[in-house]
Design an enzyme around this catalytic site. Sequence first.
Site, PDB file in Angstrom:
ATOM      1  N   ARG A 105     -98.657  -1.518 -23.493  1.00 18.27           N
ATOM      2  CA  ARG A 105     -97.667  -2.540 -23.796  1.00 18.27           C
ATOM      3  C   ARG A 105     -96.297  -2.024 -23.350  1.00 18.27           C
ATOM      4  O   ARG A 105     -96.035  -0.821 -23.381  1.00 18.27           O
ATOM      5  CB  ARG A 105     -97.658  -2.801 -25.298  1.00 18.27           C
ATOM      6  N   HIS A 106     -95.434  -2.924 -22.929  1.00 17.42           N
ATOM      7  CA  HIS A 106     -94.077  -2.562 -22.510  1.00 17.42           C
ATOM      8  C   HIS A 106     -93.340  -1.806 -23.612  1.00 17.42           C
ATOM      9  O   HIS A 106     -93.706  -1.857 -24.804  1.00 17.42           O
ATOM     10  CB  HIS A 106     -93.300  -3.821 -22.141  1.00 17.42           C
ATOM     11  N   SER A 156     -88.321  -4.042 -26.738  1.00 18.25           N
ATOM     12  CA  SER A 156     -87.344  -5.025 -26.250  1.00 18.25           C
ATOM     13  C   SER A 156     -86.396  -5.398 -27.382  1.00 18.25           C
ATOM     14  O   SER A 156     -86.661  -5.131 -28.559  1.00 18.25           O
ATOM     15  CB  SER A 156     -88.065  -6.282 -25.738  1.00 18.25           C
ATOM     16  N   TRP A 210     -85.794  -8.307 -28.595  1.00 19.04           N
ATOM     17  CA  TRP A 210     -86.404  -9.243 -29.529  1.00 19.04           C
ATOM     18  C   TRP A 210     -87.474  -8.577 -30.387  1.00 19.04           C
ATOM     19  O   TRP A 210     -87.793  -9.076 -31.468  1.00 19.04           O
ATOM     20  CB  TRP A 210     -86.948 -10.462 -28.789  1.00 19.04           C
ATOM     21  N   ASN A 211     -88.048  -7.452 -29.927  1.00 13.35           N
ATOM     22  CA  ASN A 211     -88.898  -6.661 -30.823  1.00 13.35           C
ATOM     23  C   ASN A 211     -88.066  -6.175 -32.002  1.00 13.35           C
ATOM     24  O   ASN A 211     -88.490  -6.245 -33.158  1.00 13.35           O
ATOM     25  CB  ASN A 211     -89.485  -5.441 -30.111  1.00 13.35           C
ATOM     26  N   GLY A 225     -92.835 -13.926 -26.102  1.00 17.89           N
ATOM     27  CA  GLY A 225     -93.657 -14.807 -25.290  1.00 17.89           C
ATOM     28  C   GLY A 225     -93.256 -14.766 -23.828  1.00 17.89           C
ATOM     29  O   GLY A 225     -93.064 -13.706 -23.242  1.00 17.89           O
ATOM     30  N   GLU A 260     -96.958 -12.723 -20.263  1.00 19.52           N
ATOM     31  CA  GLU A 260     -97.265 -13.010 -21.659  1.00 19.52           C
ATOM     32  C   GLU A 260     -97.471 -14.498 -21.887  1.00 19.52           C
ATOM     33  O   GLU A 260     -96.977 -15.347 -21.132  1.00 19.52           O
ATOM     34  CB  GLU A 260     -96.136 -12.475 -22.546  1.00 19.52           C
TER      35      GLU A 260
END
Length: 202
Positions: A8-9, A12, A14-15, A22, A95
């Site tokens: 997984r990246h 971010s 927004w994490n 999304g 995503e």
Amino acid sequence: MKKVYLTRHGQSMWNVENKICGATDIGLTERGHAQAQAAGKDIAAALRGEMFPLLPQNMKIDEILYSPLSRAAQTARHISEQTGIPMRAEERLREQNFGKYEGTARNGAEFQAAKAQFVNSYGGGESMMRLAQRIYNLLDEIFHEPEEKNYLLVAHNGIARIVRSYFFDMTNEEFAAFGIRNCEVVEFCFPEENSGRKKDFF
């Protein structure tokens, strides 16, 4: 035995803010860049035969396929720079589009209920079944390639859930709850050509 690895990246913004990313193109935080660079260094060492408790053993990766969304593309670039493995964008690793829920709370009750309905398109997004179609098609293509190439897929949590379901039976509850950490690396083994698709996960 042919394998795919998936990560997984990195983290971010927004994490950090507990928002649903999304299909929205959100980049990495400074920590996310550091996570990706560290993952690349660890993978490079593992490919040289060094042992890492959190990485699969005997890793061999021929190419990196990555989601074109920037958080995954940036992660893939860091890993490629550290390892020297060539990288290529793969549109099907993008995503899932969560429609009207993009940018809302990840743990929102309405979203959690909608996510359990696999034909739900989230008000203009993409259903789980459509997502599974494109990811399963990609994995089928990799499985049937004549070359014995192993790939690292750099993608997203929703993609990890679908990849897991390709290799293993899961209940709806297990599917909805499954996830991996930022820059965690997991390994999936394809079966021998005539032994059926399901295979143990290591």
